[in-house]
Design an enzyme around this catalytic site. Structure first.
Site, PDB file in Angstrom:
ATOM      1  N   THR A   1       0.824  -1.206   0.000  1.00  0.00           N
ATOM      2  CA  THR A   1       0.000   0.000   0.000  1.00  0.00           C
ATOM      3  C   THR A   1       0.862   1.262   0.000  1.00  0.00           C
ATOM      4  O   THR A   1       1.912   1.315   0.638  1.00  0.00           O
ATOM      5  CB  THR A   1      -0.913  -0.004   1.240  1.00  0.00           C
TER       6      THR A   1
ATOM      7  N   GLY B   1       2.744  -2.468   8.072  1.00  0.00           N
ATOM      8  CA  GLY B   1       2.971  -2.872   9.453  1.00  0.00           C
ATOM      9  C   GLY B   1       4.311  -3.557   9.662  1.00  0.00           C
ATOM     10  O   GLY B   1       4.872  -4.166   8.749  1.00  0.00           O
TER      11      GLY B   1
ATOM     12  N   GLU C   1      -6.402  -4.742   3.360  1.00  0.00           N
ATOM     13  CA  GLU C   1      -6.486  -5.753   2.294  1.00  0.00           C
ATOM     14  C   GLU C   1      -7.633  -5.453   1.318  1.00  0.00           C
ATOM     15  O   GLU C   1      -8.212  -6.347   0.725  1.00  0.00           O
ATOM     16  CB  GLU C   1      -6.655  -7.173   2.870  1.00  0.00           C
TER      17      GLU C   1
END
Length: 700
Positions: free
Chosen positions: A161, A200, A454
């Site tokens: 992302t 993350g 997601e």
């Protein structure tokens, strides 16, 4: 000192330990609830968790965690973001050492993470990083990387992302430009929006990452023009292994506060002409020849999204456990909580349990049913994923599109049900549901990521809608579908019937016939697919104009899957006692009929149900809630969620709700150990310290 004396604010406060809540108290109430139900809790628990050793693993690992002071949850709600992250990293390191000490398997380690309930700073290492390498690396790359990952000599993350692109993977801007003179790729972030974002485990911890970037290869002729071959994954070292400082050419950090995930270092990353070796490109499905620079494309392009599909499949299965936690707290607390007497009673009765109010039941009991619907669908999704991976491993891709599309629709619906369900439970518990003793603050905030992570829950439903329209087109054109699945058969039967009757009329459902209910969901979903097919394929309407309708179509198909898998699982079940199975059938009916009532207009418009049947649904729902209510406590008990995980005064197994709420407020709250200066004409904040607002600001 008298043991009943406790010092607060420098004064002695008399604590009457003999004080108890008014009767009947929580323990007495829950004992009665459990004894009045004939649901065999242990047997139902085994039914839910028999396939993967979940209960045995939880029972074995839980005591080890409870004995570690670092893993105590008593005061964590009072910590700042920085303190919370430091604690999470310390806990994550401890769990990794415990895994070595106790020789835990991967499933054991993940159980420990689940019970500690921190989003571990190592989470992407054990999920997306290793999964992507396993699925998309060549044999040679696997042989090199997997030993490093599995031994934790490197710590990895997954960087897909970007600041400007999330759901639209094809629109990613980060570049991986091939340099034939050095046989290297050059990673570069050409714009601010090309900054990797939300990744993350990467903000402060990971030293490696799977970086998804646009593959750029030189055009023939050497004129320094490049052709993009779409996004591809690369294994990239981003930090020095000794200092953990970013490597030259990499700008990296934590993005800051979020709704939840206080324990996760979500990252921003920018690359400035950062060179990586040819071997960095994961080359199981596609590759660049190091000598000629020639690109070999994957046989099945969708195969490269295997890691994303894996994550969505796991999210679908995880939803049941998350919602079960919230429902467990809500059921136990609303049984114990008493408010008002029955208006039509004699006036001498005790106050009613909140769960005895139909206005509370209609919010909580359908969610109890939803936890079981999510459970059976999660199992089915897991089986679909493993079957598809097996096909891919053998070079077959026939099930890949089905898996990818279904995981998209189900991820959207299931995360919505869980996220909305947690908030519904919180509101149904009144004032105490808003407090820290509810156990829902971190659960609610952390889970709010799932409807967007997601893939945004509205955008990704296009993938399922497109798949269904394609299937309907094949049915209309009488195309022979090799390896025909349920969708093919249903659509072909629909087209055949439609050609014979030339019409669709509303038909009655027997609301007491379980298969009839499934048929109603089938008819509604099929009609919506056919309507979308006509608009898109026959009338050539623009895709964007259809997006709202396509979202509804995906939701209808996903609800059908939930209802069908629930029905099929109960129809095939032979080991449960009738006392358990009959309650599960009632939960199936309650889930299906409340869903049908919420979507009443669509069912009626599609001719899947008659008006008279719609009118009969509310009374049928009330009847089902009346049957389920006496067994609600035992049904949530069957999820076997330990108090350590719940971390909830309201949802304690023993029912000591009010004692625990007072304990948390009176003894565990650090604010109560500080005496403040309330005089507005004095700058001092804490009595006797001289500390002022300027001093506080200087420390920030």
């Amino acid at each position: 000192m008298d043991p009943r004396i406790q010092t607060i604010d420098g004064n002695s406060a008399l604590i009457f330990y003999a004080l108890r809540p008014s009767q009947p108290d929580g323990p007495m109430t829950l004992t009665f609830e459990r004894h009045q139900s004939d649901v065999p809790v242990q047997q139902l628990s085994q039914h839910l968790f028999s396939t993967d050793g979940f209960l045995e693993r939880q029972a074995r690992i839980l005591p080890l965690l409870e004995n570690e002071p670092l893993l105590s949850k008593e005061k964590q709600q009072h910590l700042s973001r920085v303190e919370r992250f430091k604690l999470a990293l310390a806990r994550a390191k401890l769990l990794r050492r415990m895994a070595d000490k106790h020789q835990w398997s991967d499933d054991d380690y993940k159980m420990a993470q689940y019970l500690v309930d921190d989003v571990s700073p190592y989470f992407l290492q054990t999920e997306m990083f290793v999964t992507t390498v396993r699925e998309q690396a060549s044999e040679k790359q696997r042989d090199y990387w997997l030993p490093l990952i599995e031994s934790w000599r490197i710590v990895g993350a997954y960087a897909q992302t970007e600041l400007g692109h999330g759901s639209n993977v094809r629109g990613l801007e980060c570049q991986a430009r091939w340099d034939p003179s050095t046989r290297e790729f050059i990673l570069h972030s050409p714009s601010l929006t090309s900054s990797k974002w939300w990744n993350g485990s990467l903000g402060r911890v990971a030293n490696h990452a799977i970086v998804v970037a646009q593959l750029l290869l030189p055009k023939a002729g050497g004129n320094e023009e490049y052709i993009s071959y779409g996004p591809h994954p690369f294994v990239v070292q981003v930090r020095d292994l000794k200092s953990n400082k970013p490597l030259p050419g990499v700008v990296i950090g934590d993005i800051g506060p979020k709704y939840g995930y206080a324990t996760m270092d979500n990252a921003y990353v920018l690359f400035d002409q950062f060179r990586i070796p040819h071997s960095a490109m994961l080359s199981r499905y596609s590759s660049v020849d190091p000598d000629s620079g020639e690109y070999t494309k994957p046989e099945q392009p969708a195969a490269v999204y295997g890691s994303l599909t894996y994550a969505r499949a796991k999210i679908v299965r995880h939803a049941r456990l998350v919602l079960a936690r919230a429902v467990t707290v809500a059921v136990r607390y609303t049984v114990i909580r008493r408010q008002f007497r029955d208006r039509d009673g004699s006036g001498t009765e005790q106050e009613m349990s909140v769960l005895d109010y139909p206005t509370v039941q209609i919010r909580i009991l359908p969610l109890l049913a939803t936890t079981f619907a999510l459970h059976y669908t999660g199992l089915a999704m897991q089986n679909v994923y493993h079957a598809a991976r097996k096909d891919i491993e053998s070079g077959q891709y026939k099930s890949l599109s089905y898996m990818h599309s279904m995981s998209s629709g189900l991820k959207s619906l299931c995360t919505m049900l869980a996220a909305d369900g947690i908030e519904t439970c919180r509101r149904a518990m009144g004032g105490h549901g808003f407090g820290g003793g509810s156990g829902l603050i971190q659960l609610n905030n952390d889970y709010l990521s799932k409807p967007t992570v997601e893939g945004d829950n509205w955008m990704i439903t296009q993938q399922l809608a497109a798949y269904l329209i394609k299937k309907m087109a094949a049915a209309v054109e009488s195309i022979d579908t090799t390896g025909e699945d349920e969708v093919d058969a249903r659509f072909k039967a629909f087209i055949s019937k439609r050609r014979q009757t030339r019409s669709s009329t509303s038909h009655s459902l027997n609301l007491r016939n379980d298969h009839d209910i499934v048929k109603g969901f089938e008819d509604r979903a099929t009609i919506l697919v056919f309507e979308a097919y006509e608009l898109r394929i026959i009338k050539k309407q623009k895709w964007n104009k259809l997006l709202i309708q396509l979202h509804k179509l995906s939701k209808a198909q996903s609800q059908l899957i939930l209802v069908t898998t629930f029905f099929d699982a109960l129809s095939a079940e032979t080991s449960l006692e009738d006392s358990a199975k009959s309650k599960l059938w009632d939960l199936y009916r309650l889930f299906a009929l409340t869903t049908m009532e919420n979507e009443a207009y669509e069912f009626f418009r599609c001719g899947a149900i008659s008006q008279s049947d719609l009118n009969a649904i509310p009374s049928r729902i009330e009847e089902l809630m009346g049957r389920i209510r006496p067994h609600a406590v035992n049904l949530v008990d069957s999820w076997k969620i330990p108090d350590y995980l719940l971390d909830s005064a309201l949802g304690r197994w023993d029912g000591r709700v009010y004692e625990d709420l007072f304990h948390r407020a009176h003894r565990l709250n650090p604010l109560n150990n500080i005496t403040f200066n309330p005089n507005c004409w004095e700058e001092e904040i804490v009595m006797g310290t001289g500390e002022t607002g300027r001093d506080i600001l200087a420390k920030l």
